[in-house]
Design a protein around this motif. Sequence first.
Motif, mmCIF file in Angstrom:
data_model
loop_
_atom_site.group_PDB
_atom_site.id
_atom_site.type_symbol
_atom_site.label_atom_id
_atom_site.label_comp_id
_atom_site.label_asym_id
_atom_site.label_seq_id
_atom_site.Cartn_x
_atom_site.Cartn_y
_atom_site.Cartn_z
ATOM 1 N N LYS A 7 62.013 -46.072 -23.556
ATOM 2 C CA LYS A 7 61.958 -47.180 -24.526
ATOM 3 C C LYS A 7 63.365 -47.542 -25.006
ATOM 4 C CE LYS A 7 57.703 -47.641 -26.293
ATOM 5 N NZ LYS A 7 56.558 -47.053 -26.900
ATOM 6 N N VAL A 10 65.201 -49.491 -22.358
ATOM 7 C CA VAL A 10 64.677 -50.865 -22.284
ATOM 8 C C VAL A 10 65.212 -51.687 -23.459
ATOM 9 C CG1 VAL A 10 62.559 -52.231 -22.427
ATOM 10 C CG2 VAL A 10 62.639 -50.207 -20.958
ATOM 11 N N TYR A 45 59.724 -71.706 -13.314
ATOM 12 C CA TYR A 45 59.126 -72.764 -14.133
ATOM 13 C C TYR A 45 59.411 -74.126 -13.518
ATOM 14 C CZ TYR A 45 58.681 -68.981 -17.455
ATOM 15 O OH TYR A 45 58.341 -67.783 -18.046
ATOM 16 N N GLY A 63 61.365 -63.110 -16.797
ATOM 17 C CA GLY A 63 60.068 -62.752 -16.250
ATOM 18 C C GLY A 63 60.080 -62.771 -14.734
ATOM 19 N N GLY A 83 55.634 -58.521 -24.993
ATOM 20 C CA GLY A 83 57.030 -58.479 -24.546
ATOM 21 C C GLY A 83 57.554 -59.889 -24.373
ATOM 22 N N GLY A 85 60.238 -61.539 -25.264
ATOM 23 C CA GLY A 85 61.645 -61.832 -24.975
ATOM 24 C C GLY A 85 62.151 -63.014 -25.778
ATOM 25 N N ASP A 89 57.457 -68.197 -22.828
ATOM 26 C CA ASP A 89 56.010 -68.317 -22.565
ATOM 27 C C ASP A 89 55.215 -68.550 -23.858
ATOM 28 O OD1 ASP A 89 56.182 -67.993 -19.747
ATOM 29 O OD2 ASP A 89 56.451 -65.839 -20.030
ATOM 30 N N ASP A 107 57.443 -58.265 -29.524
ATOM 31 C CA ASP A 107 58.572 -57.613 -28.848
ATOM 32 C C ASP A 107 59.129 -56.536 -29.761
ATOM 33 O OD1 ASP A 107 60.284 -58.878 -26.221
ATOM 34 O OD2 ASP A 107 61.258 -57.295 -27.387
ATOM 35 N N THR A 109 62.396 -55.449 -29.460
ATOM 36 C CA THR A 109 63.863 -55.508 -29.478
ATOM 37 C C THR A 109 64.331 -56.542 -30.497
ATOM 38 O OG1 THR A 109 63.857 -54.893 -27.139
ATOM 39 C CG2 THR A 109 65.903 -55.817 -27.999
ATOM 40 N N GLU A 134 55.371 -52.675 -30.749
ATOM 41 C CA GLU A 134 55.319 -52.167 -29.375
ATOM 42 C C GLU A 134 53.999 -52.543 -28.730
ATOM 43 O OE1 GLU A 134 56.208 -48.009 -29.605
ATOM 44 O OE2 GLU A 134 58.268 -48.429 -30.273
ATOM 45 N N GLU A 136 52.337 -50.852 -26.867
ATOM 46 C CA GLU A 136 51.442 -49.692 -26.835
ATOM 47 C C GLU A 136 50.687 -49.562 -28.160
ATOM 48 O OE1 GLU A 136 54.696 -49.601 -26.208
ATOM 49 O OE2 GLU A 136 54.898 -49.044 -24.105
ATOM 50 N N ASN A 151 54.797 -61.304 -19.175
ATOM 51 C CA ASN A 151 55.585 -61.696 -18.007
ATOM 52 C C ASN A 151 56.600 -60.617 -17.679
ATOM 53 O OD1 ASN A 151 56.764 -63.143 -15.966
ATOM 54 N ND2 ASN A 151 57.088 -65.014 -17.167
ATOM 55 N N VAL A 153 56.547 -57.220 -18.075
ATOM 56 C CA VAL A 153 56.817 -56.274 -19.158
ATOM 57 C C VAL A 153 56.004 -54.985 -18.998
ATOM 58 C CG1 VAL A 153 56.753 -55.938 -21.669
ATOM 59 C CG2 VAL A 153 57.339 -58.181 -20.742
ATOM 60 N N LEU A 156 57.422 -52.003 -17.510
ATOM 61 C CA LEU A 156 58.475 -51.292 -18.253
ATOM 62 C C LEU A 156 57.912 -50.191 -19.140
ATOM 63 C CD1 LEU A 156 60.525 -54.407 -19.455
ATOM 64 C CD2 LEU A 156 61.173 -52.825 -17.642
HETATM 65 C C1 LIG Z 1 61.756 -58.372 -18.578
HETATM 66 S S1 LIG Z 1 61.879 -58.950 -20.256
HETATM 67 C C2 LIG Z 1 60.675 -60.244 -20.198
HETATM 68 C C3 LIG Z 1 60.762 -61.154 -21.374
HETATM 69 C C4 LIG Z 1 59.818 -62.357 -21.323
HETATM 70 N N1 LIG Z 1 58.445 -61.958 -21.111
HETATM 71 C C5 LIG Z 1 60.247 -63.326 -20.249
HETATM 72 O O1 LIG Z 1 59.460 -63.654 -19.366
HETATM 73 O O2 LIG Z 1 61.392 -63.781 -20.299
HETATM 74 C C6 LIG Z 1 61.040 -57.637 -21.129
HETATM 75 C C7 LIG Z 1 60.856 -57.864 -22.634
HETATM 76 O O3 LIG Z 1 59.831 -56.979 -23.081
HETATM 77 C C8 LIG Z 1 60.258 -56.253 -24.209
HETATM 78 N N2 LIG Z 1 59.618 -54.926 -24.138
HETATM 79 C C9 LIG Z 1 59.736 -54.030 -23.137
HETATM 80 N N3 LIG Z 1 58.975 -52.957 -23.377
HETATM 81 C C10 LIG Z 1 58.350 -53.180 -24.564
HETATM 82 C C11 LIG Z 1 57.420 -52.430 -25.354
HETATM 83 N N4 LIG Z 1 57.010 -51.230 -24.955
HETATM 84 N N5 LIG Z 1 56.977 -52.966 -26.511
HETATM 85 C C12 LIG Z 1 57.410 -54.184 -26.923
HETATM 86 N N6 LIG Z 1 58.298 -54.936 -26.220
HETATM 87 C C13 LIG Z 1 58.762 -54.441 -25.052
HETATM 88 C C14 LIG Z 1 61.776 -56.206 -24.111
HETATM 89 O O4 LIG Z 1 62.360 -56.032 -25.384
HETATM 90 C C15 LIG Z 1 62.088 -57.568 -23.470
HETATM 91 O O5 LIG Z 1 62.271 -58.557 -24.438
#
Ligand SMILES: C[S@@+](CC[C@H](N)C(=O)[O-])C[C@H]1O[C@@H](n2cnc3c(N)ncnc32)[C@H](O)[C@@H]1O
Length: 272
Positions: A7, A10, A45, A63, A83, A85, A89, A107, A109, A134, A136, A151, A153, A156
């Motif tokens: 985490k 990420v 897109y 994504g 997630g 970002g 979306d 999100d 972060t 989170e 989860e 998208n 996520v 991760l």
């Molecule tokens: C690959 S980016 C995708 C962002 C967005 N969905 C997009 O398409 O641009 C992953 C995003 O998911 C968030 N993220 C990853 N793991 C997460 C978790 N366990 N809980 C909440 N957010 C999470 C990250 O902070 C990041 O902003």
Amino acid sequence: MSDADIKQIVKDKYGKAALKVVEGSASYCGSASEREADPITSRLYTESQTACVPAEAAAASLGCGNPTALAELQAGETVLDLGSGGGIDVLLSARRVGPTGKAYGLDMTDEMLALARDNQGKAGVDNVEFLKGEIEQIPLPEASVDVVISNCVINLSADKDRVLAEAFRVLKPGGRFAVSDVVVRGEVPSAIRTSVELWIGCVAGALAEQEYRDKLATAGFEGIDVEPTRIYCMEDAREFLARAGIDAATIAPQVDGKFMSAFIRARKPRAR
Ligand SMILES: C[S@@+](CC[C@H](N)C(=O)[O-])C[C@H]1O[C@@H](n2cnc3c(N)ncnc32)[C@H](O)[C@@H]1O
């Protein structure tokens, strides 16, 4: 590596990605032309979609699919993006569900949340809320959402069962799960799999197609479907793999066509 370590990695990675966008370097992973050539995140897109969101939301897009184009969102629905970002979306969903609907982004972060909220301001939409938390442990009540999108996520997360159980909990009966994610098809030698997953950005590992189906079914979903949207070949990863001491041409026969971006659909059963 512990779940907490994953985490933190990420969070650091996507915190830096958000700051790059804020600083004006339009791309996280390199120059604009490199980004345009990125086989995973580029050209997801349509022009009409990117035209109706702030440039920073499009620039922050990390994504591997276009879930809102496939999710068949209806006016008045409540959507949750796991997630979210920079928010692309969520902003596209908000337009689809209209003023009588609502789009939540979730999100963990802080830098991404700040960027997403800024993009919401620029887009001037009211039916959007970005939540910190989170995937989860979704900070929404049960049966409060019509559609869960995401998208790139879920791959991760170190606890994918928990994520799917939480998505199921917050969906209303009959609600839809409509997610883009990286999925593995067939057997891939584990050492190679780890390098390819790092190239794609799947820190915690992508699920195999059958594993995804099984986990969704265990969470309680029905109507499960996995539709490939982009299939990767190892030539795309040549430079990255060379740095890891792997020759793309040598492993291509074992790996080509086995990593894909897919659109994953499922439904929470209606109450009986
Ligand atoms: C690959 S980016 C995708 C962002 C967005 N969905 C997009 O398409 O641009 C992953 C995003 O998911 C968030 N993220 C990853 N793991 C997460 C978790 N366990 N809980 C909440 N957010 C999470 C990250 O902070 C990041 O902003």
